[in-house]
Enzyme design. Structure first.
Site, PDB file in Angstrom:
ATOM      1  N   LYS A 111      68.641  -1.850  32.345  1.00 16.24           N
ATOM      2  CA  LYS A 111      69.748  -1.007  31.870  1.00 16.24           C
ATOM      3  C   LYS A 111      69.205   0.296  31.287  1.00 16.24           C
ATOM      4  O   LYS A 111      69.744   1.377  31.530  1.00 16.24           O
ATOM      5  CB  LYS A 111      70.550  -1.752  30.798  1.00 16.24           C
ATOM      6  CG  LYS A 111      71.348  -2.906  31.373  1.00 16.24           C
ATOM      7  CD  LYS A 111      72.813  -2.828  30.973  1.00 16.24           C
ATOM      8  CE  LYS A 111      73.708  -3.645  31.886  1.00 16.24           C
ATOM      9  NZ  LYS A 111      73.530  -5.076  31.760  1.00 16.24           N
ATOM     10  N   LYS A 192      71.577 -10.021  44.457  1.00 16.94           N
ATOM     11  CA  LYS A 192      72.323 -11.160  43.911  1.00 16.94           C
ATOM     12  C   LYS A 192      73.841 -10.972  44.043  1.00 16.94           C
ATOM     13  O   LYS A 192      74.331  -9.864  43.840  1.00 16.94           O
ATOM     14  CB  LYS A 192      71.949 -11.262  42.423  1.00 16.94           C
ATOM     15  CG  LYS A 192      72.334 -12.553  41.761  1.00 16.94           C
ATOM     16  CD  LYS A 192      71.824 -12.580  40.336  1.00 16.94           C
ATOM     17  CE  LYS A 192      72.979 -12.613  39.382  1.00 16.94           C
ATOM     18  NZ  LYS A 192      72.625 -12.882  38.000  1.00 16.94           N
ATOM     19  N   LYS A 195      79.492 -10.279  40.066  1.00 18.50           N
ATOM     20  CA  LYS A 195      80.866  -9.854  39.816  1.00 18.50           C
ATOM     21  C   LYS A 195      80.927  -8.393  39.392  1.00 18.50           C
ATOM     22  O   LYS A 195      81.967  -7.776  39.438  1.00 18.50           O
ATOM     23  CB  LYS A 195      81.513 -10.734  38.754  1.00 18.50           C
ATOM     24  CG  LYS A 195      80.739 -10.858  37.469  1.00 18.50           C
ATOM     25  CD  LYS A 195      81.263 -12.031  36.658  1.00 18.50           C
ATOM     26  CE  LYS A 195      80.359 -12.356  35.504  1.00 18.50           C
ATOM     27  NZ  LYS A 195      80.652 -13.669  34.922  1.00 18.50           N
TER      28      LYS A 195
HETATM   29  P1  AMP Z   1      76.740 -13.527  34.963  1.00 16.53           P
HETATM   30  O1  AMP Z   1      77.874 -13.560  35.917  1.00 16.53           O
HETATM   31  O2  AMP Z   1      75.646 -12.638  35.433  1.00 16.53           O
HETATM   32  O3  AMP Z   1      77.153 -13.313  33.541  1.00 16.53           O
HETATM   33  O4  AMP Z   1      76.104 -14.977  34.996  1.00 16.53           O
HETATM   34  C1  AMP Z   1      76.723 -16.131  34.500  1.00 16.53           C
HETATM   35  C2  AMP Z   1      75.961 -17.356  34.949  1.00 16.53           C
HETATM   36  O5  AMP Z   1      76.094 -17.513  36.356  1.00 16.53           O
HETATM   37  C3  AMP Z   1      74.462 -17.293  34.666  1.00 16.53           C
HETATM   38  O6  AMP Z   1      73.968 -18.599  34.383  1.00 16.53           O
HETATM   39  C4  AMP Z   1      73.915 -16.774  35.956  1.00 16.53           C
HETATM   40  O7  AMP Z   1      72.582 -17.070  36.144  1.00 16.53           O
HETATM   41  C5  AMP Z   1      74.824 -17.467  36.986  1.00 16.53           C
HETATM   42  N1  AMP Z   1      74.934 -16.626  38.165  1.00 16.53           N
HETATM   43  C6  AMP Z   1      75.491 -15.401  38.234  1.00 16.53           C
HETATM   44  N2  AMP Z   1      75.399 -14.898  39.476  1.00 16.53           N
HETATM   45  C7  AMP Z   1      74.744 -15.836  40.202  1.00 16.53           C
HETATM   46  C8  AMP Z   1      74.330 -15.909  41.556  1.00 16.53           C
HETATM   47  N3  AMP Z   1      74.562 -14.918  42.406  1.00 16.53           N
HETATM   48  N4  AMP Z   1      73.687 -17.022  41.962  1.00 16.53           N
HETATM   49  C9  AMP Z   1      73.449 -18.037  41.106  1.00 16.53           C
HETATM   50  N5  AMP Z   1      73.812 -18.035  39.831  1.00 16.53           N
HETATM   51  C10 AMP Z   1      74.450 -16.937  39.366  1.00 16.53           C
END
Ligand code: AMP
Ligand code: TRP
Length: 329
Positions: A111, A192, A195
């Site tokens: 960031k 990755k 969202k």
């Molecule tokens: P975030 O959406 O980045 O806040 O992530 C929330 C949780 O979902 C965390 O444990 C992330 O590691 C998991 N997560 C988010 N995106 C992915 C993805 N593309 N693949 C696997 N796990 C994910």
């Protein structure tokens, strides 16, 4: 029974990546571990959240955990902001890490490298995360790859506290799933699935229209080789789809590869689209059922009531050891 804890931020709509990487594994862990799952809404404030959206995302996330099969009777499911002790312990632990340690966290570094104005919360957030974890003495912390570094910092802080003030915290172990730890964007499989990405063609949202999601699977980017074979380096697109297939069906990648020997991507993607569609339908039906009435409020109230006494006890112990408390409580 060993204890496990994890938190998830209520930011944005829940994606298939979140579901596979964070929500679904918890459902399988609940039989084996004593689970603590919380919605990390304090963490979500590190970037501006539109209030109405934050409320909706928070509610959806809790509902989706339950819709995915998490049993609130067995699991302690709560909102981080309902247990005030997290923020207070976060302050103390923040006083025990150096600026250097926090500057080395890749999430912060990424960031900061973008040269935008960033809030101090992004820098300090690992300390709050350390508090979330150490509060409940979990043995394991299941996280996505991107969060492993934070749990490692948490181990260092726990050890530092224990050696400075005597044994207080259990030193937790991060648990990163081998398959499904990183679901990739369907259009750009070296990135990755996230969202926060603006291009939503590569991202499936759990509560989205099911036909749209099926289309996204069918039009996922793959190579021109047309053989269903796992090779993350050279065939990231099909490998990503294989991982999704494997997780959703509880079958090994080898087994799935064998099924598609001599068959092309079209058939594979068509089948996967149906599998994803069915899973989403099941979750969405359950979601509708539990979001009517006051059920979710009751779950959160009960969850906070289970978590709070443990948090109070731990914080009191910490404050006693550090010399903050001067009277017997
Ligand atoms: P975030 O959406 O980045 O806040 O992530 C929330 C949780 O979902 C965390 O444990 C992330 O590691 C998991 N997560 C988010 N995106 C992915 C993805 N593309 N693949 C696997 N796990 C994910
Ligand atoms: N920082 C995590 C994320 O961005 C969420 C989180 C907050 C968390 N506190 C936690 C995860 C404690 C595991 C344990 O996804």
């Amino acid at each position: 029974m060993k204890r496990m804890l994890s938190g998830i931020k209520p930011t944005g709509r829940v994606t298939l990546g979140n579901y596979i990487g964070a929500i679904k594994p918890f459902v399988s862990y609940q039989d084996e571990y004593e689970m603590f799952i919380f919605i990390a809404n304090l963490h979500s404030m590190t970037v501006y959240q539109e209030p109405a959206e934050l409320r909706k995302n928070t509610k959806d996330l809790i509902a989706l955990y339950i819709a995915a099969g998490l049993d609130p009777e067995r699991v302690t499911l709560f909102l981080q902001s309902d247990v005030l002790e997290h923020a207070q312990l976060g302050w103390y632990l923040g006083c025990m890490v150096s600026m250097g340690e926090l500057s080395r966290m890749t999430q912060y570094k990424d960031k900061a490298a973008k040269n935008e104005v960033i809030g101090a919360g992004i820098f300090n957030y690992p300390s709050l995360m350390n508090a979330d974890i150490l509060m409940y003495d979990p043995d394991f912390v299941p996280v996505g790859e991107d969060q492993k570094q934070h749990v490692e910092l948490c181990r260092d802080v726990a050890e530092k506290f224990n050696s400075r003030y005597s044994d207080t915290f259990k030193v937790p172990t991060p648990l990163v799933a081998k398959v499904g730890g990183r679901i990739m964007d369907l259009q750009n499989p070296t990135k990755k699935m996230s969202k926060s990405e603006e291009t939503s063609k590569g991202c499936i949202y759990i509560l989205d229209d099911i036909n749209i999601s099926k289309k996204k699977i069918k039009s996922a980017m793959t190579d021109s080789d047309n053989s269903v074979h796992f090779d993350k380096e050279n065939k990231p697109g099909i490998s990503n789809l294989l991982e999704i297939y494997s997780i959703l069906t509880n079958r090994t990648i080898k087994d799935i590869e064998q099924q598609y020997v001599g068959k092309g991507y079209g058939e594979f993607k068509g089948d996967l689209a149906e599998i994803v569609g069915e899973e989403l339908q099941r979750i969405q039906d359950k979601y509708k059922e539990i979001t009517t009435g006051s059920y979710l409020d009751e779950v959160l109230k009960a969850g906070a009531e289970k978590a709070r006494p443990l948090a109070r006890k731990k914080l009191a112990k910490v404050e006693r050891k550090m010399g903050i408390t001067i009277t017997k409580r």
